[in-house]
Design a protein around this motif. Sequence first.
Motif, short mmCIF file in Angstrom:
data_model
loop_
_atom_site.label_atom_id
_atom_site.label_comp_id
_atom_site.label_asym_id
_atom_site.label_seq_id
_atom_site.Cartn_x
_atom_site.Cartn_y
_atom_site.Cartn_z
N VAL A 71 0.86 -1.18 0.00
CA VAL A 71 0.00 0.00 0.00
C VAL A 71 0.89 1.24 0.00
CG1 VAL A 71 -1.86 1.21 1.19
CG2 VAL A 71 -1.67 -1.27 1.42
N THR A 72 0.58 2.19 -0.88
CA THR A 72 1.33 3.45 -0.89
C THR A 72 0.39 4.60 -0.55
OG1 THR A 72 0.98 3.82 -3.25
CG2 THR A 72 2.96 2.62 -2.62
N PHE A 73 0.98 5.65 0.00
CA PHE A 73 0.22 6.83 0.42
C PHE A 73 0.87 8.08 -0.16
CE2 PHE A 73 -0.48 3.59 3.58
CZ PHE A 73 -1.84 3.70 3.85
N ASP A 74 0.04 9.08 -0.38
CA ASP A 74 0.51 10.39 -0.83
C ASP A 74 -0.25 11.43 -0.04
OD1 ASP A 74 1.74 12.42 -2.26
OD2 ASP A 74 0.38 12.27 -3.96
N TRP A 127 -2.50 3.68 -3.91
CA TRP A 127 -2.87 2.40 -4.52
C TRP A 127 -2.54 1.26 -3.58
CZ3 TRP A 127 1.40 -0.69 -5.02
CH2 TRP A 127 2.63 -0.09 -5.23
N ARG A 128 -3.11 0.09 -3.92
CA ARG A 128 -2.95 -1.12 -3.10
C ARG A 128 -2.90 -2.31 -4.07
NH1 ARG A 128 -5.40 -2.59 2.30
NH2 ARG A 128 -5.49 -0.34 2.46
N ARG A 146 1.09 -0.38 -11.00
CA ARG A 146 1.20 -1.37 -12.08
C ARG A 146 2.44 -2.24 -11.86
NH1 ARG A 146 4.02 -0.21 -16.81
NH2 ARG A 146 4.04 1.93 -16.02
N LYS A 147 2.26 -3.57 -11.97
CA LYS A 147 3.40 -4.48 -11.81
C LYS A 147 4.32 -4.31 -13.01
CE LYS A 147 3.39 -8.48 -9.81
NZ LYS A 147 3.15 -9.86 -9.45
#
Length: 65
Positions: free
Chosen positions: A9-12, A18-19, A55-56
């Motif tokens: 999980v990323t945060f801004d 996104w997760r 995106r992977k």
Amino acid sequence: MVTTANEVVTFDAGRERWRVRVPSRVVTAPFVAGERVFVMSVDRVVHAFDALDGRKLWTFQRPGD
């Protein structure tokens, strides 16, 4: 961050950006380099994600011990 459900999980600015779920348990803290996020799972696979949208980008299977 990585959740107990194997989600990266990323945060801004305090909001989730996104997760993405990883198929195996993650054993490293996420490593951010430029616009990429990397984690390694218990099955020795390194996963690379685009830091902007999750995106992977690629995976790399490490050989056994």
